[in-house]
Write an enzyme that holds these catalytic residues in place. Structure first.
Site, PDB file in Angstrom:
ATOM      1  N   HIS A   1       5.314   1.430   2.281  1.00 60.08           N
ATOM      2  CA  HIS A   1       6.246   0.347   2.616  1.00 60.08           C
ATOM      3  C   HIS A   1       7.568   0.594   1.921  1.00 60.08           C
ATOM      4  O   HIS A   1       7.589   1.092   0.799  1.00 60.08           O
ATOM      5  CB  HIS A   1       5.660  -1.015   2.167  1.00 60.08           C
ATOM      6  CG  HIS A   1       6.308  -2.159   2.851  1.00 60.08           C
ATOM      7  ND1 HIS A   1       7.468  -2.722   2.381  1.00 60.08           N
ATOM      8  CD2 HIS A   1       5.986  -2.802   3.994  1.00 60.08           C
ATOM      9  CE1 HIS A   1       7.815  -3.688   3.210  1.00 60.08           C
ATOM     10  NE2 HIS A   1       6.948  -3.759   4.200  1.00 60.08           N
TER      11      HIS A   1
ATOM     12  N   ASP B   1      -0.771  -4.080   7.890  1.00 65.70           N
ATOM     13  CA  ASP B   1      -1.372  -3.683   9.150  1.00 65.70           C
ATOM     14  C   ASP B   1      -2.553  -2.740   9.012  1.00 65.70           C
ATOM     15  O   ASP B   1      -3.119  -2.300  10.002  1.00 65.70           O
ATOM     16  CB  ASP B   1      -0.300  -3.099  10.071  1.00 65.70           C
ATOM     17  CG  ASP B   1       0.562  -4.231  10.583  1.00 65.70           C
ATOM     18  OD1 ASP B   1      -0.016  -5.304  10.821  1.00 65.70           O
ATOM     19  OD2 ASP B   1       1.774  -4.078  10.696  1.00 65.70           O
TER      20      ASP B   1
HETATM   21  N1  ACO Z   1       1.539   8.898   4.738  1.00 68.60           N
HETATM   22  C1  ACO Z   1       1.904  10.013   4.057  1.00 68.60           C
HETATM   23  N2  ACO Z   1       3.066  10.133   3.367  1.00 68.60           N
HETATM   24  C2  ACO Z   1       3.899   9.072   3.372  1.00 68.60           C
HETATM   25  C3  ACO Z   1       3.579   7.876   4.048  1.00 68.60           C
HETATM   26  C4  ACO Z   1       2.351   7.806   4.753  1.00 68.60           C
HETATM   27  N3  ACO Z   1       2.003   6.704   5.407  1.00 68.60           N
HETATM   28  N4  ACO Z   1       4.589   6.977   3.891  1.00 68.60           N
HETATM   29  C5  ACO Z   1       5.517   7.605   3.134  1.00 68.60           C
HETATM   30  N5  ACO Z   1       5.086   8.855   2.806  1.00 68.60           N
HETATM   31  C6  ACO Z   1       5.798   9.820   1.940  1.00 68.60           C
HETATM   32  C7  ACO Z   1       6.983  10.432   2.695  1.00 68.60           C
HETATM   33  O1  ACO Z   1       6.611  11.629   3.344  1.00 68.60           O
HETATM   34  C8  ACO Z   1       7.970  10.653   1.583  1.00 68.60           C
HETATM   35  O2  ACO Z   1       7.622  11.828   0.903  1.00 68.60           O
HETATM   36  P1  ACO Z   1       8.777  12.768   0.241  1.00 68.60           P
HETATM   37  O3  ACO Z   1       9.428  11.927  -0.813  1.00 68.60           O
HETATM   38  O4  ACO Z   1       8.008  13.938  -0.305  1.00 68.60           O
HETATM   39  O5  ACO Z   1       9.713  13.132   1.355  1.00 68.60           O
HETATM   40  C9  ACO Z   1       7.729   9.483   0.632  1.00 68.60           C
HETATM   41  O6  ACO Z   1       6.362   9.077   0.868  1.00 68.60           O
HETATM   42  C10 ACO Z   1       8.652   8.285   0.884  1.00 68.60           C
HETATM   43  O7  ACO Z   1       8.561   7.923   2.254  1.00 68.60           O
HETATM   44  P2  ACO Z   1       9.798   7.451   3.136  1.00 68.60           P
HETATM   45  O8  ACO Z   1       9.491   7.677   4.577  1.00 68.60           O
HETATM   46  O9  ACO Z   1      11.054   8.062   2.603  1.00 68.60           O
HETATM   47  O10 ACO Z   1       9.803   5.903   2.804  1.00 68.60           O
HETATM   48  P3  ACO Z   1      10.448   4.767   3.675  1.00 68.60           P
HETATM   49  O11 ACO Z   1      10.635   3.626   2.769  1.00 68.60           O
HETATM   50  O12 ACO Z   1      11.631   5.278   4.411  1.00 68.60           O
HETATM   51  O13 ACO Z   1       9.309   4.467   4.776  1.00 68.60           O
HETATM   52  C11 ACO Z   1       7.481   3.528   5.935  1.00 68.60           C
HETATM   53  C12 ACO Z   1       8.452   3.400   4.737  1.00 68.60           C
HETATM   54  C13 ACO Z   1       8.267   3.710   7.237  1.00 68.60           C
HETATM   55  C14 ACO Z   1       6.668   2.234   6.060  1.00 68.60           C
HETATM   56  C15 ACO Z   1       6.543   4.740   5.690  1.00 68.60           C
HETATM   57  O14 ACO Z   1       5.785   4.529   4.518  1.00 68.60           O
HETATM   58  C16 ACO Z   1       5.612   5.006   6.886  1.00 68.60           C
HETATM   59  O15 ACO Z   1       6.014   5.697   7.826  1.00 68.60           O
HETATM   60  N6  ACO Z   1       4.358   4.457   6.850  1.00 68.60           N
HETATM   61  C17 ACO Z   1       3.422   4.587   7.962  1.00 68.60           C
HETATM   62  C18 ACO Z   1       3.784   3.593   9.066  1.00 68.60           C
HETATM   63  C19 ACO Z   1       3.448   2.169   8.701  1.00 68.60           C
HETATM   64  O16 ACO Z   1       2.361   1.853   8.259  1.00 68.60           O
HETATM   65  N7  ACO Z   1       4.427   1.268   8.943  1.00 68.60           N
HETATM   66  C20 ACO Z   1       4.253  -0.175   8.722  1.00 68.60           C
HETATM   67  C21 ACO Z   1       5.238  -0.680   7.728  1.00 68.60           C
HETATM   68  S1  ACO Z   1       4.870  -2.358   7.326  1.00 68.60           S
HETATM   69  C22 ACO Z   1       5.322  -3.223   8.654  1.00 68.60           C
HETATM   70  O17 ACO Z   1       6.262  -2.971   9.366  1.00 68.60           O
HETATM   71  C23 ACO Z   1       4.490  -4.358   8.943  1.00 68.60           C
END
Ligand code: ACO
Length: 431
Positions: free
Chosen positions: A308, A366
């Site tokens: 998140h 979720d």
């Molecule tokens: N699985 C594996 N690695 C992940 C995940 C994941 N679910 N989420 C983040 N990471 C990693 C990224 O690869 C990144 O790694 P790095 O620093 O080596 O590049 C690091 O963690 C930070 O992730 P970002 O994408 O930069 O974080 P951001 O805050 O932009 O994204 C998000 C947040 C979009 C929710 C992300 O965690 C994600 O894509 N999660 C999966 C989708 C999801 O569950 N979304 C629901 C969000 S809650 C909602 O809307 C109700």
């Protein structure tokens, strides 16, 4: 109004600027850079708005490090346990918990606006049967501006109020109709003797040949899902609604924009994507393979329902959702549900893995909601529409707050341009 007694000093080149700092009720101070370009001739650069506050708001507060979510000051776990969705809607919309009389009046107004214009049925019939219900919702909610002209004047507070109630009341009807349409069943009209969640369940699952007996435990679980998704301050879809509305567009068009944004798998589409992922994993012995893929930089796969932007400790909504999943499966006598087993084991293994610990990745709201919705009988394609139903009150509350703010300005970000500098047109024969 935020307190502003402190300042921040910014030096660059030969310039030094004193910038006002604003202190919120809770949370980090913000540096007011609104005059930065006028005074210093520079922009700030923050793709994804990771460090940028876009508005002043009194509705919802999140402390991502503590895993705390407050609506008008009230913690989400207390609201999920003691309150119910329409009471939380009143709180979000009007700022305080209602008295018994206020709640009765509000519930009656919402209940009496749940029917949609009869001609809308024809509008639905224009969609292909195999359309995703989110595609139908974007279209139908946008079309509300063509059916309810008398509540599109955003300068009139009464019309804004009517539009808010209409959106809140009709969204479950529209989502249920989108579902019925895709499965080829006749639409079910709403019923005024049922509460919000029970009415929605009945509109989805009743058929003319047989009514649907709403189980109070399932209705409570549905209500809790609505409550847990009701608002989440300036998330992507809410910011979309605010940006769309900042031009003065009508509320139905703006909420349709919010629904479109919510659809993406990084946001509201994650609940569908998460359940599909859990099904694909299929059994606990395959979990290490998927965890390895999520950690592999060369693989675009991510653990859906994990991570998140704001929560870096735990998502307080996920805790309640997990408990709800156990209750619902227990009630329905679904023992040893393989998807739930995979979810629980995946959560355990990921939370012990240094990659997820280091990056502060936890299950979000979720991760478990899809398991409950599937057990209730919803197909995965309905998960995000249900999120849209729940979040409507958040979008509407934030929209109302914004429109009533005398400081309202059209949203218009700047950019860091890295394209060509000015150059002369070259005739085609010389290229
Ligand atoms: N699985 C594996 N690695 C992940 C995940 C994941 N679910 N989420 C983040 N990471 C990693 C990224 O690869 C990144 O790694 P790095 O620093 O080596 O590049 C690091 O963690 C930070 O992730 P970002 O994408 O930069 O974080 P951001 O805050 O932009 O994204 C998000 C947040 C979009 C929710 C992300 O965690 C994600 O894509 N999660 C999966 C989708 C999801 O569950 N979304 C629901 C969000 S809650 C909602 O809307 C109700």
């Amino acid at each position: 109004m935020a307190d502003s007694t402190k300042t921040a000093t910014l030096s660059f080149g030969d310039k030094t600027l004193e910038l006002p700092m604003l202190s919120p009720t809770v949370g980090p101070d913000v540096i007011d850079i609104s005059k930065l370009y006028a005074k210093g001739g520079v922009f700030t650069h923050d793709p994804g708005f990771t460090s940028t506050s876009s508005c002043e708001s009194t509705i919802t507060f999140i402390d991502g490090d503590k895993g705390e979510l407050l609506h008008r000051g009230y913690p989400i776990d207390q609201l999920a346990e003691k309150s119910h969705y329409l009471e939380v809607c009143y709180l979000l919309l009007y700022g305080e918990l209602p008295t018994a009389a206020q709640l009765e009046d509000f519930e009656s107004r919402v209940t009496r606006h749940t029917m949609v214009h009869e001609q809308m049925m024809n509008f639905f019939r224009g969609f292909r049967r195999d359309a995703h219900p989110m595609a139908v919702m974007v279209g139908v909610v946008g079309a509300m501006s063509a059916f309810y002209h008398d509540s599109t004047d955003i300068t009139d507070p009464w019309q804004r109020e009517v539009a808010s109630i209409r959106l809140l009341a009709k969204m479950p009807t529209i989502a249920a109709m989108a579902y019925k349409y895709t499965i080829g069943q006749p639409f079910e009209y709403p019923r005024n003797d049922l509460d919000y969640a029970s009415n929605f369940l009945r509109m989805c699952f009743a058929v003319p040949a047989e009514d649907y007996e709403v189980d109070p435990i399932l209705s409570r679980a549905m209500d809790r899902i609505f409550t847990l998704h009701a608002d989440h301050e300036q998330n992507a879809s809410t910011s979309t609604v605010r940006l769309a509305s900042s031009s003065g567009a009508n509320p139905f068009a703006c909420i349709a924009a919010g629904i479109a944004c919510l659809w993406g798998p990084a946001h509201g589409g994650a609940n569908q994507a998460c359940l599909e992922m859990l099904r694909e994993i299929g059994s606990v012995d395959r979990i290490p393979e998927f965890i390895a893929r999520a950690k592999d930089k060369n693989d675009p796969f991510r653990l859906m329902g994990f991570g998140h932007r704001v929560y870096k400790n735990f998502d307080p909504r996920a805790k309640v959702m997990k408990q709800s999943a156990d209750e619902v499966l227990d009630l329905l006598g679904i023992e040893n549900n393989p998807t739930l087993q995979v979810a629980k084991e995946l959560e355990k293994q990921a939370l012990e893995d240094p990659y997820f610990i280091e990056k502060k990745l936890f299950p979000n709201v979720d991760f478990y909601s899809g398991i409950i919705l599937e057990a209730m009988g919803f197909p995965t394609s309905m998960f995000t529409p249900i999120f849209a139903v729940s979040r409507t009150v958040g979008w509407v509350s934030q929209w109302k707050e914004m429109i009533a703010d005398p400081a309202l300005k059209i949203g218009r970000p700047r950019q860091l341009y890295t394209g060509h500098a000015k150059r002369d047109y070259v005739d085609v024969e010389n290229r």
